[in-house]
Each structure stands twice: as structure tokens, then as C-alpha cells.
Design a protein around this motif. Structure first.
Motif, mmCIF file in Angstrom:
data_model
loop_
_atom_site.group_PDB
_atom_site.id
_atom_site.type_symbol
_atom_site.label_atom_id
_atom_site.label_comp_id
_atom_site.label_asym_id
_atom_site.label_seq_id
_atom_site.Cartn_x
_atom_site.Cartn_y
_atom_site.Cartn_z
ATOM 1 N N PHE A 1 31.651 31.710 39.802
ATOM 2 C CA PHE A 1 31.926 32.474 40.786
ATOM 3 C C PHE A 1 31.618 31.831 42.185
ATOM 4 O O PHE A 1 32.301 32.064 43.099
ATOM 5 C CB PHE A 1 31.003 33.756 40.740
ATOM 6 N N LYS B 1 33.182 33.607 34.018
ATOM 7 C CA LYS B 1 32.296 34.633 34.098
ATOM 8 C C LYS B 1 30.706 33.845 34.115
ATOM 9 O O LYS B 1 29.838 34.335 33.719
ATOM 10 C CB LYS B 1 32.277 35.332 32.992
ATOM 11 N N TYR C 1 36.566 43.049 36.129
ATOM 12 C CA TYR C 1 36.373 42.133 37.447
ATOM 13 C C TYR C 1 34.933 42.403 38.091
ATOM 14 O O TYR C 1 34.565 41.343 38.365
ATOM 15 C CB TYR C 1 37.515 42.247 38.133
ATOM 16 N N ILE D 1 36.873 34.646 36.706
ATOM 17 C CA ILE D 1 36.449 35.546 35.916
ATOM 18 C C ILE D 1 36.482 35.205 34.395
ATOM 19 O O ILE D 1 35.953 35.735 33.739
ATOM 20 C CB ILE D 1 37.582 36.653 36.410
#
Ligand SMILES: O=C(O)CCC(=O)C(=O)O
Ligand SMILES: [Fe+2]
Length: 336
Positions: A99, A94, A171, A91
Motif C-alpha cells: 500500500f 494487501k 478494497y 490490493i
């Protein structure tokens, strides 16, 4: 298998509100200390006590009642205590790669990753239990999470609204921006957050449905259980919601406490029977008002609906075949 549109209950729909049929919100810190006026100077045939009581009841009704929180720390975001380090790291970065490094995609559009610390899961479950005990003891009737679950609670109703706002803004939206841009993943602006509970003395299973959301976060909190698999059967727009499932769209997923599943609301799914034990999941339906407005003017959803995409490919295939035939005819070669 026919499919349900899973919705948040309205005050007088399947969800239960107060007996007056008004959708009622419970507040975390009730104003039980409200002191009504004495009404002694009122010129009336009725006793001033009647007016005082009436004022107390109206205040209770307007401003809500509720229990004291069991775990105060749940009501303000403490990311390090709530989330596992791998999720926090992704997170903070980003990026698409960060991810992707923490998740798996067992079928296109379903993302699975470790999210909550075990201690957070336990705290949230005991907070829900505490709330439900209070609801039971006071015989207060609450709104159930949606039109399909009879057990569970709406988290906004006992003060977790602020934390859910943060969960979506900080989030879920960054992830949805990467994975679901075509269904408003960048513009998620409202949510409905609730806990669902399954077991022999609760809801047992959940029928085949789509959610009233653009993006859904579903995290298993615990406890110990058998069954309860989540089954997915492809993403569909309104027009194609009841069309056949293609073999490559079939996924059966086994819930693991602390682990999250992120999917489009229009990804058709359901939950198999929890055959023993007690399963509790946190669900956050995230919505985009921009996407909902734009959708009204669109007909082709082939960027996310499996059936629109299949139809589009079929049209393309037919038009290529027709063009080939035309060219062959022009060259005087008969097609065999
Ligand atoms: O029980 C589950 O894991 C699924 C819940 C769900 O799909 C929902 O509440 O919309
Ligand atoms: Fe659902």
C-alpha cells in the motif's frame, strides 16, 4: 471557523424525499409491468377501476420506479476495467509495504493514490447524468447525498449498492485495517456512497466539516475545472471538534481525476470554490458499528485526536517538570 457535522439526510430532514416525506429508494429495474387486479368481483359502491389504480400507485410507491441503466457494466465489479493496475497489485498483495508503495501521505492520516481508470470515471459520470436527467424529466424528487450538498445523487438509489459493498469490503477495508485500525478500520460494516457535483450552476464549495463516517474515500471523477481544493485541518474527537488548528495540521490538496484521497471521517475538512468548469467526486463514507459502540465508553482518543494527544503530552510534560522539581528539592538544591 466553526464546523459542521456532515450527515446523511433523513427522510424529513434537509434531504428531499417524496412529497409524502417518506424516504424513498429508487430501483434500478423498475416493476413498471405490474398488472393490478381487475377488482370486478368486488362488492363496492366505487368503480373497480378506482381499486386497480390504487393498487398500481401503491405498488409503484413500495417497489420503486427508476430508469434503465446506461452502462450495465457498472453494476457488476470488473476490477481490471475499473481500477488502475498499480492499485490492483497493491490490493492483491494487501501488505503495509505494497500500500505504501502506491501512495503519498501529504499530512499524517491523509492518503493519496491513483485509483480509477479514466474510462470508469467517464462511465460513472454519464450514468449519474442519465439518472439526473430521468429525475428531472419525471419530476421525481430524490434524496440529496447529505445535509450540505444540494447537487449530486446517492449511488445506492440507482442500483450501485452491491458494487459499493464490494468496494468497501474488498478494497477499502484492507487499506483501512493498515492505516486506521484505531477508528474501526478493521470492522467497517456499512457505508453511504454518493456523488457530489460542483460548478457555477451547482454547489460551489463545501464548508468546514467532519463526516459521519469512520473512514472516507473521496475520488475525483472529473471533468475539467478550476479550484475545488480540499483543505484539511487535523483530526478531532467530538469534544475537541472546534479547537484550534496547529500549523503542522494544515493541508490544501488539489483534486486530480482518477486520484483517491482516503482519510478518517473525523479529519476536519472542506472544499474550496470550484470557480469554473464542472467537478464531480465519488464519496464513500465507511462506518464501523463496533467502533461506534466502543467509543461510548471511552474518554481518551489520543491515538487519533490531535487535541487529545496534545493535552496528553502537556500533562506528561507538567508531571515530568514537577517530578524534577521534587527531586531537586529533596537533594537540597534550589531550582533557579
Ligand atoms: O468536494 C469534496 O471533495 C469533498 C466532499 C466531502 O467532503 C463530503 O462530501 O463529505
Ligand atoms: Fe466530507
Amino acid at each position: 471557523m466553526s464546523l459542521d457535522e456532515h450527515k446523511k439526510p433523513s427522510g424529513n430532514g434537509n434531504g428531499v424525499a417524496l412529497s409524502t416525506q417518506v424516504a424513498h429508494r429508487l430501483r434500478l429495474n423498475p416493476s413498471t409491468d405490474h398488472k393490478p387486479d381487475s377488482y370486478e368481483d368486488l362488492q363496492s359502491d366505487f368503480s373497480p377501476l378506482l381499486f386497480s389504480s390504487l393498487e398500481r400507485v401503491i405498488h409503484l410507491f413500495l417497489f420503486g420506479v427508476g430508469d434503465q441503466p446506461l452502462h450495465g457494466e457498472l453494476y457488476t465489479m470488473n476490477a481490471v476495467n475499473f481500477f488502475v493496475p498499480s492499485f490492483l497489485k497493491a490490493i492483491n498483495e494487501k501488505t503495509d509495504e505494497s500500500f505504501r508503495s502506491i501512495l503519498v501521505e501529504p499530512t499524517p492520516g491523509v492518503y493519496v493514490f491513483e485509483m480509477f481508470q479514466p474510462s470508469f470515471c467517464e462511465m460513472l459520470m454519464s450514468e449519474v447524468e442519465n439518472f439526473e436527467r430521468w429525475v428531472h424529466d419525471t419530476k421525481f424528487r430524490i434524496m440529496r447525498p447529505n445535509t450540505m450538498n444540494k447537487y449530486g445523487a446517492v449511488l445506492d438509489d440507482f442500483g450501485l449498492e452491491t458494487i459499493l459493498d464490494k468496494l468497501m469490503d474488498e478494497y477499502i477495508r484492507p487499506m483501512s485495517k493498515v492505516f486506521f485500525p484505531e477508528v474501526g478500520g478493521l470492522t467497517l460494516d456499512s457505508h453511504h456512497g454518493f456523488v457530489v457535483e460542483y460548478g457555477v450552476d451547482r454547489d460551489v464549495e463545501l464548508g468546514f466539516h467532519v463526516d459521519d463516517s469512520e473512514v472516507t474515500l473521496n475520488v475525483c471523477l472529473g471533468k475539467q475545472f478550476y479550484g475545488g481544493e480540499l483543505f484539511f485541518r487535523g483530526v478531532r474527537c467530538d469534544k475537541h471538534v472546534n479547537t484550534e488548528t496547529q500549523p503542522e495540521e494544515i493541508l490544501d490538496y488539489v483534486h486530480v481525476p482518477g486520484r483517491a484521497v482516503l482519510h478518517r471521517g473525523r479529519h476536519r475538512h472542506g472544499a474550496r470554490a470550484t470557480t469554473s468548469g464542472h467537478r464531480c467526486n465519488l464519496i464513500l463514507w465507511c462506518r464501523s458499528s463496533v467502533f461506534r459502540e466502543l467509543k461510548k465508553y471511552q474518554k481518551d482518543f489520543s491515538s487519533w485526536c490531535g487535541e487529545c494527544r496534545r493535552e496528553k503530552r502537556e500533562r506528561q510534560r507538567l508531571s515530568i517538570t514537577a517530578t524534577k522539581l521534587e527531586l531537586l528539592k529533596r537533594d537540597g538544591i534550589s531550582a533557579s
